[in-house]
Design a protein around this motif. Structure first.
Motif, PDB file in Angstrom:
ATOM      1  N   PHE A 166       5.919  29.892   9.837  1.00  0.00           N
ATOM      2  CA  PHE A 166       5.002  29.255  10.778  1.00  0.00           C
ATOM      3  C   PHE A 166       4.829  27.808  10.358  1.00  0.00           C
ATOM      4  O   PHE A 166       4.448  27.523   9.218  1.00  0.00           O
ATOM      5  CB  PHE A 166       3.637  29.960  10.795  1.00  0.00           C
ATOM      6  CG  PHE A 166       2.690  29.389  11.819  1.00  0.00           C
ATOM      7  CD1 PHE A 166       2.681  29.878  13.112  1.00  0.00           C
ATOM      8  CD2 PHE A 166       1.831  28.347  11.492  1.00  0.00           C
ATOM      9  CE1 PHE A 166       1.814  29.336  14.059  1.00  0.00           C
ATOM     10  CE2 PHE A 166       0.969  27.804  12.429  1.00  0.00           C
ATOM     11  CZ  PHE A 166       0.963  28.301  13.718  1.00  0.00           C
ATOM     12  N   ASP A 167       5.077  26.899  11.288  1.00  0.00           N
ATOM     13  CA  ASP A 167       4.970  25.473  10.990  1.00  0.00           C
ATOM     14  C   ASP A 167       3.694  24.890  11.588  1.00  0.00           C
ATOM     15  O   ASP A 167       3.449  25.009  12.791  1.00  0.00           O
ATOM     16  CB  ASP A 167       6.174  24.703  11.546  1.00  0.00           C
ATOM     17  CG  ASP A 167       7.448  25.008  10.772  1.00  0.00           C
ATOM     18  OD1 ASP A 167       7.369  25.130   9.549  1.00  0.00           O
ATOM     19  OD2 ASP A 167       8.514  25.130  11.419  1.00  0.00           O
ATOM     20  N   MET A 168       2.888  24.282  10.738  1.00  0.00           N
ATOM     21  CA  MET A 168       1.743  23.537  11.234  1.00  0.00           C
ATOM     22  C   MET A 168       2.238  22.304  11.974  1.00  0.00           C
ATOM     23  O   MET A 168       3.289  21.755  11.645  1.00  0.00           O
ATOM     24  CB  MET A 168       0.845  23.111  10.075  1.00  0.00           C
ATOM     25  CG  MET A 168       0.244  24.252   9.285  1.00  0.00           C
ATOM     26  SD  MET A 168      -0.880  25.290  10.250  1.00  0.00           S
ATOM     27  CE  MET A 168      -2.231  24.134  10.573  1.00  0.00           C
ATOM     28  N   ALA A 169       1.470  21.851  12.964  1.00  0.00           N
ATOM     29  CA  ALA A 169       1.842  20.631  13.676  1.00  0.00           C
ATOM     30  C   ALA A 169       1.657  19.420  12.779  1.00  0.00           C
ATOM     31  O   ALA A 169       2.450  18.467  12.825  1.00  0.00           O
ATOM     32  CB  ALA A 169       1.022  20.482  14.944  1.00  0.00           C
ATOM     33  N   SER A 170       0.615  19.462  11.924  1.00  0.00           N
ATOM     34  CA  SER A 170       0.351  18.324  11.049  1.00  0.00           C
ATOM     35  C   SER A 170      -0.610  18.728   9.937  1.00  0.00           C
ATOM     36  O   SER A 170      -1.281  19.761  10.006  1.00  0.00           O
ATOM     37  CB  SER A 170      -0.228  17.140  11.844  1.00  0.00           C
ATOM     38  OG  SER A 170      -1.361  17.531  12.591  1.00  0.00           O
ATOM     39  N   LEU A 171      -0.650  17.880   8.928  1.00  0.00           N
ATOM     40  CA  LEU A 171      -1.476  18.102   7.741  1.00  0.00           C
ATOM     41  C   LEU A 171      -2.155  16.792   7.373  1.00  0.00           C
ATOM     42  O   LEU A 171      -1.499  15.747   7.303  1.00  0.00           O
ATOM     43  CB  LEU A 171      -0.600  18.586   6.582  1.00  0.00           C
ATOM     44  CG  LEU A 171      -1.228  18.660   5.188  1.00  0.00           C
ATOM     45  CD1 LEU A 171      -2.314  19.722   5.140  1.00  0.00           C
ATOM     46  CD2 LEU A 171      -0.154  18.950   4.136  1.00  0.00           C
ATOM     47  N   VAL A 172      -3.468  16.836   7.140  1.00  0.00           N
ATOM     48  CA  VAL A 172      -4.227  15.636   6.770  1.00  0.00           C
ATOM     49  C   VAL A 172      -4.904  15.900   5.425  1.00  0.00           C
ATOM     50  O   VAL A 172      -5.664  16.853   5.276  1.00  0.00           O
ATOM     51  CB  VAL A 172      -5.285  15.282   7.830  1.00  0.00           C
ATOM     52  CG1 VAL A 172      -6.046  14.022   7.405  1.00  0.00           C
ATOM     53  CG2 VAL A 172      -4.634  15.080   9.197  1.00  0.00           C
ATOM     54  N   LEU A 173      -4.606  15.037   4.451  1.00  0.00           N
ATOM     55  CA  LEU A 173      -5.138  15.183   3.098  1.00  0.00           C
ATOM     56  C   LEU A 173      -6.060  14.000   2.791  1.00  0.00           C
ATOM     57  O   LEU A 173      -5.589  12.873   2.623  1.00  0.00           O
ATOM     58  CB  LEU A 173      -3.986  15.249   2.082  1.00  0.00           C
ATOM     59  CG  LEU A 173      -2.921  16.321   2.354  1.00  0.00           C
ATOM     60  CD1 LEU A 173      -1.812  16.241   1.311  1.00  0.00           C
ATOM     61  CD2 LEU A 173      -3.549  17.712   2.364  1.00  0.00           C
ATOM     62  N   CYS A 174      -7.349  14.278   2.732  1.00  0.00           N
ATOM     63  CA  CYS A 174      -8.341  13.224   2.503  1.00  0.00           C
ATOM     64  C   CYS A 174      -8.712  13.169   1.027  1.00  0.00           C
ATOM     65  O   CYS A 174      -9.154  14.168   0.457  1.00  0.00           O
ATOM     66  CB  CYS A 174      -9.584  13.486   3.342  1.00  0.00           C
ATOM     67  SG  CYS A 174      -9.273  13.549   5.118  1.00  0.00           S
ATOM     68  N   TYR A 175      -8.519  11.990   0.430  1.00  0.00           N
ATOM     69  CA  TYR A 175      -8.734  11.765  -1.012  1.00  0.00           C
ATOM     70  C   TYR A 175      -8.383  13.020  -1.802  1.00  0.00           C
ATOM     71  O   TYR A 175      -9.221  13.611  -2.477  1.00  0.00           O
ATOM     72  CB  TYR A 175     -10.169  11.290  -1.323  1.00  0.00           C
ATOM     73  CG  TYR A 175     -11.211  11.703  -0.314  1.00  0.00           C
ATOM     74  CD1 TYR A 175     -11.864  12.928  -0.408  1.00  0.00           C
ATOM     75  CD2 TYR A 175     -11.536  10.864   0.746  1.00  0.00           C
ATOM     76  CE1 TYR A 175     -12.820  13.310   0.506  1.00  0.00           C
ATOM     77  CE2 TYR A 175     -12.492  11.243   1.671  1.00  0.00           C
ATOM     78  CZ  TYR A 175     -13.127  12.468   1.551  1.00  0.00           C
ATOM     79  OH  TYR A 175     -14.070  12.852   2.458  1.00  0.00           O
ATOM     80  N   PRO A 176      -7.109  13.440  -1.712  1.00  0.00           N
ATOM     81  CA  PRO A 176      -6.738  14.772  -2.199  1.00  0.00           C
ATOM     82  C   PRO A 176      -6.564  14.868  -3.705  1.00  0.00           C
ATOM     83  O   PRO A 176      -6.110  13.930  -4.366  1.00  0.00           O
ATOM     84  CB  PRO A 176      -5.393  15.003  -1.505  1.00  0.00           C
ATOM     85  CG  PRO A 176      -4.806  13.629  -1.400  1.00  0.00           C
ATOM     86  CD  PRO A 176      -5.983  12.724  -1.112  1.00  0.00           C
ATOM     87  N   TRP A 177      -6.927  16.020  -4.228  1.00  0.00           N
ATOM     88  CA  TRP A 177      -6.555  16.377  -5.598  1.00  0.00           C
ATOM     89  C   TRP A 177      -5.120  16.884  -5.524  1.00  0.00           C
ATOM     90  O   TRP A 177      -4.837  17.894  -4.881  1.00  0.00           O
ATOM     91  CB  TRP A 177      -7.483  17.464  -6.144  1.00  0.00           C
ATOM     92  CG  TRP A 177      -7.121  17.843  -7.551  1.00  0.00           C
ATOM     93  CD1 TRP A 177      -6.207  18.779  -7.943  1.00  0.00           C
ATOM     94  CD2 TRP A 177      -7.633  17.263  -8.758  1.00  0.00           C
ATOM     95  NE1 TRP A 177      -6.118  18.829  -9.316  1.00  0.00           N
ATOM     96  CE2 TRP A 177      -6.990  17.915  -9.845  1.00  0.00           C
ATOM     97  CE3 TRP A 177      -8.573  16.277  -9.024  1.00  0.00           C
ATOM     98  CZ2 TRP A 177      -7.255  17.597 -11.175  1.00  0.00           C
ATOM     99  CZ3 TRP A 177      -8.844  15.969 -10.351  1.00  0.00           C
ATOM    100  CH2 TRP A 177      -8.189  16.623 -11.407  1.00  0.00           C
ATOM    101  N   THR A 178      -4.201  16.186  -6.160  1.00  0.00           N
ATOM    102  CA  THR A 178      -2.784  16.540  -6.039  1.00  0.00           C
ATOM    103  C   THR A 178      -2.159  17.006  -7.345  1.00  0.00           C
ATOM    104  O   THR A 178      -1.002  17.450  -7.341  1.00  0.00           O
ATOM    105  CB  THR A 178      -1.981  15.323  -5.527  1.00  0.00           C
ATOM    106  OG1 THR A 178      -2.209  14.198  -6.394  1.00  0.00           O
ATOM    107  CG2 THR A 178      -2.385  14.961  -4.106  1.00  0.00           C
ATOM    108  N   THR A 179      -2.884  16.919  -8.461  1.00  0.00           N
ATOM    109  CA  THR A 179      -2.337  17.390  -9.729  1.00  0.00           C
ATOM    110  C   THR A 179      -2.010  18.872  -9.616  1.00  0.00           C
ATOM    111  O   THR A 179      -2.863  19.687  -9.273  1.00  0.00           O
ATOM    112  CB  THR A 179      -3.342  17.168 -10.878  1.00  0.00           C
ATOM    113  OG1 THR A 179      -3.663  15.783 -10.964  1.00  0.00           O
ATOM    114  CG2 THR A 179      -2.751  17.638 -12.199  1.00  0.00           C
ATOM    115  N   GLY A 180      -0.762  19.216  -9.889  1.00  0.00           N
ATOM    116  CA  GLY A 180      -0.326  20.602  -9.764  1.00  0.00           C
ATOM    117  C   GLY A 180       0.522  20.853  -8.535  1.00  0.00           C
ATOM    118  O   GLY A 180       1.239  21.857  -8.470  1.00  0.00           O
TER     119      GLY A 180
END
Length: 302
Positions: free
Chosen positions: A185-199
């Motif tokens: 299943f593919d999302m149309a889009s993804l929005v990451l606001c001030y994201p924690w990305t470690t890992g």
């Protein structure tokens, strides 16, 4: 052979091993006590964020899952609904992986449901002090798949699903999007606001990973660290978009709502003020424009 009859060297080794075993079990007991107290305190803080049902703007719902615990969520429908199937925004709160609640996004979710003319679902994923992060991501994945399956009942368009996450919630949103692709299943889009990305590992993402927008705060160390992940995505051939608000601080979008004042024991004046509120509304407008532009011009279209 009795202990007293053993060679001295053996006696010493047995005593040492026994002492180590006792120490290990004592430490294990202490750790479990600490963990239980830690979980209890986190639960206490999370409970403070939960609104009375009479105060909640959204509708409380529970999403069933086969052979698994259901997932609690809040549902927001726009006041005016036409005949056209609506997009869905899955709004994922932050809280440092162990805090937060879907109710903190109540006012914001109601606002964007009406301003963007979308259905909004906020998800109360299980926190990382209770279950591993992967478990919470699976919950979010299953909620998205549930709404895709029930699209006709809700009058929604599964080809226009967007996940928006804030801080730690952005980590959950990113991993859930990857899991959804694994479930075809593919999302149309993804929005990451001030994201924690470690890992997060960009090398695990497929080449057709959904269009991704990073909303970064210029005065936020977590946002600045996220720029490395943006580059990691680019190095795999993906093309994420980035909007950075130079004067914005961490959590400026969701904190500048009535729910942001619940924890009044902490000075939030650097986050909750007229400047940050103005930036928050500007960011919401930019996010909506980006989402609908992606919907009108999906990846791979001319």
């Amino acid at each position: 052979m009795r202990f007293t009859e053993l060679p001295k060297r053996w006696k010493t080794q047995i005593i040492i091993l026994s002492s180590i075993s006792v120490l290990f079990f004592v430490l294990l007991i202490i750790f479990n006590l600490f963990l239980n107290e830690y979980r209890a305190e986190n639960e206490k803080q999370r409970t403070k964020l939960v609104k009375n049902d009479s105060e909640l703007i959204g509708e409380r719902i529970e999403i069933p899952r086969d052979g698994k615990n259901s997932v609690k969520a809040n549902l927001y429908m726009p006041d005016t609904i036409g005949n056209e199937r609506l997009p869905v925004v899955f709004n994922i709160h932050g809280g440092g992986f162990v805090g937060g609640d879907a109710d903190v996004l109540d006012t914001q979710s109601d606002r964007i449901a009406n301003e963007w003319n979308v259905v909004v679902v906020t998800i109360n994923y299980t926190k990382a002090d209770v279950k591993p992060i992967s478990y919470g991501c699976e919950e979010i994945r299953d909620v998205v798949l549930y709404f895709a399956d029930q699209a006709e009942s809700y009058g929604i368009d599964p080809s226009k699903f967007t996940l928006i996450g804030y801080s730690a919630g952005a980590y959950y949103a990113a991993e859930s999007t990857r899991m959804l692709q694994q479930s075809d299943f593919d999302m149309a889009s993804l929005v990451l606001c001030y994201p924690w990305t470690t890992g997060l590992n960009a090398n695990k993402l497929k080449k057709d990973f959904p269009p991704t927008l990073f909303v970064l705060s210029g005065q936020d160390p977590i946002s600045q660290k996220a720029k490395k992940y943006v580059k990691d995505m680019e190095s795999t051939g993906l093309e994420p978009d980035v909007i950075e608000y130079e004067n914005a601080v961490h959590s400026f979008i969701e904190s500048n709502n009535p729910e942001g004042m619940i924890e009044n024991s902490v000075d939030m004046s650097d986050v909750i003020n007229s400047e940050q509120q103005s930036l928050a509304r500007e960011a919401e407008t930019a996010i909506s424009e980006w989402i609908f532009d992606r919907a009108d011009h999906p990846a791979g279209s001319p």
